[in-house]
Design a protein around this motif. Sequence first.
Motif, PDB file in Angstrom:
ATOM      1  N   GLY A 251      25.365  -7.559  20.482  1.00  6.05           N
ATOM      2  CA  GLY A 251      25.429  -7.245  18.831  1.00  6.05           C
ATOM      3  C   GLY A 251      24.346  -8.406  18.213  1.00  6.05           C
ATOM      4  N   GLY A 252      25.019 -10.051  18.872  1.00  6.14           N
ATOM      5  CA  GLY A 252      24.029 -10.835  18.016  1.00  6.14           C
ATOM      6  C   GLY A 252      22.661 -10.944  18.875  1.00  6.14           C
ATOM      7  N   ILE A 253      22.843 -10.485  20.197  1.00  7.23           N
ATOM      8  CA  ILE A 253      21.145 -11.343  21.034  1.00  7.23           C
ATOM      9  C   ILE A 253      20.508 -10.164  20.435  1.00  7.23           C
ATOM     10  N   GLY A 254      21.104  -8.176  21.038  1.00  8.72           N
ATOM     11  CA  GLY A 254      20.626  -7.340  20.105  1.00  8.72           C
ATOM     12  C   GLY A 254      19.311  -7.519  18.419  1.00  8.72           C
ATOM     13  N   CYS A 255      20.371  -7.796  18.270  1.00  4.22           N
ATOM     14  CA  CYS A 255      20.321  -8.056  16.581  1.00  4.22           C
ATOM     15  C   CYS A 255      18.723  -9.090  16.428  1.00  4.22           C
ATOM     16  N   ALA A 256      18.993 -10.038  17.572  1.00  2.00           N
ATOM     17  CA  ALA A 256      18.266 -11.443  17.633  1.00  2.00           C
ATOM     18  C   ALA A 256      17.074 -10.493  17.617  1.00  2.00           C
ATOM     19  N   MET A 257      17.228  -9.809  19.014  1.00  2.00           N
ATOM     20  CA  MET A 257      15.604  -9.450  19.441  1.00  2.00           C
ATOM     21  C   MET A 257      14.995  -8.587  18.966  1.00  2.00           C
ATOM     22  N   THR A 258      16.192  -7.985  17.702  1.00  2.64           N
ATOM     23  CA  THR A 258      15.025  -6.867  17.328  1.00  2.64           C
ATOM     24  C   THR A 258      14.270  -6.733  15.989  1.00  2.64           C
ATOM     25  N   LEU A 259      14.749  -8.167  15.291  1.00  2.55           N
ATOM     26  CA  LEU A 259      14.016  -8.758  14.494  1.00  2.55           C
ATOM     27  C   LEU A 259      13.154  -9.338  14.760  1.00  2.55           C
ATOM     28  N   TRP A 260      13.385 -10.330  15.659  1.00  9.74           N
ATOM     29  CA  TRP A 260      12.538 -11.163  16.161  1.00  9.74           C
ATOM     30  C   TRP A 260      10.865 -10.010  17.147  1.00  9.74           C
ATOM     31  N   VAL A 261      11.142  -8.394  17.380  1.00 11.61           N
ATOM     32  CA  VAL A 261      10.337  -7.584  17.732  1.00 11.61           C
ATOM     33  C   VAL A 261       9.126  -7.493  16.729  1.00 11.61           C
ATOM     34  N   GLY A 262      10.832  -7.070  15.501  1.00 10.79           N
ATOM     35  CA  GLY A 262      10.056  -6.916  14.068  1.00 10.79           C
ATOM     36  C   GLY A 262       8.820  -7.948  13.041  1.00 10.79           C
ATOM     37  N   GLY A 263       9.053  -9.129  13.476  1.00 10.25           N
ATOM     38  CA  GLY A 263       8.342 -10.255  13.293  1.00 10.25           C
ATOM     39  C   GLY A 263       7.137  -9.565  13.825  1.00 10.25           C
ATOM     40  N   LEU A 264       7.287  -9.916  15.580  1.00  6.92           N
ATOM     41  CA  LEU A 264       5.943 -10.014  16.063  1.00  6.92           C
ATOM     42  C   LEU A 264       4.928  -8.747  15.543  1.00  6.92           C
ATOM     43  N   THR A 265       5.345  -7.638  15.190  1.00  3.16           N
ATOM     44  CA  THR A 265       4.753  -6.157  14.353  1.00  3.16           C
ATOM     45  C   THR A 265       3.846  -6.491  13.174  1.00  3.16           C
ATOM     46  N   LEU A 266       4.300  -7.346  12.564  1.00  7.92           N
ATOM     47  CA  LEU A 266       4.048  -7.321  11.957  1.00  7.92           C
ATOM     48  C   LEU A 266       3.172  -8.843  11.382  1.00  7.92           C
ATOM     49  N   ILE A 267       3.352  -9.773  12.169  1.00  9.92           N
ATOM     50  CA  ILE A 267       2.286 -10.873  12.089  1.00  9.92           C
ATOM     51  C   ILE A 267       1.125 -10.068  13.171  1.00  9.92           C
ATOM     52  N   ARG A 268       1.164  -9.733  14.558  1.00 11.32           N
ATOM     53  CA  ARG A 268      -0.099  -9.011  15.798  1.00 11.32           C
ATOM     54  C   ARG A 268      -0.375  -8.230  15.461  1.00 11.32           C
ATOM     55  N   GLY A 269       0.094  -7.162  14.785  1.00 10.20           N
ATOM     56  CA  GLY A 269      -0.313  -5.548  14.407  1.00 10.20           C
ATOM     57  C   GLY A 269      -0.933  -5.323  15.561  1.00 10.20           C
TER      58      GLY A 269
END
Length: 64
Positions: A46-64
Amino acid sequence: MSGPPARRPILERLGLALIALVLGALFGGMAVAAWIGGELFLAVMGGIGCAMTLWVGGLTLIRG
């Protein structure tokens, strides 16, 4: 041959990041509940899933 793909509109990027934030919170909640319940493997996953999901969400904002 076409050029680089067009960036997503800011509203779309914000919406996708918000969805990632909600799903990340769900994964994080599951990790905490599993940890309290003594399920170490589920807590780690669950912790790995949380980290990966937040990572990709952040990348979506930055790189779009």
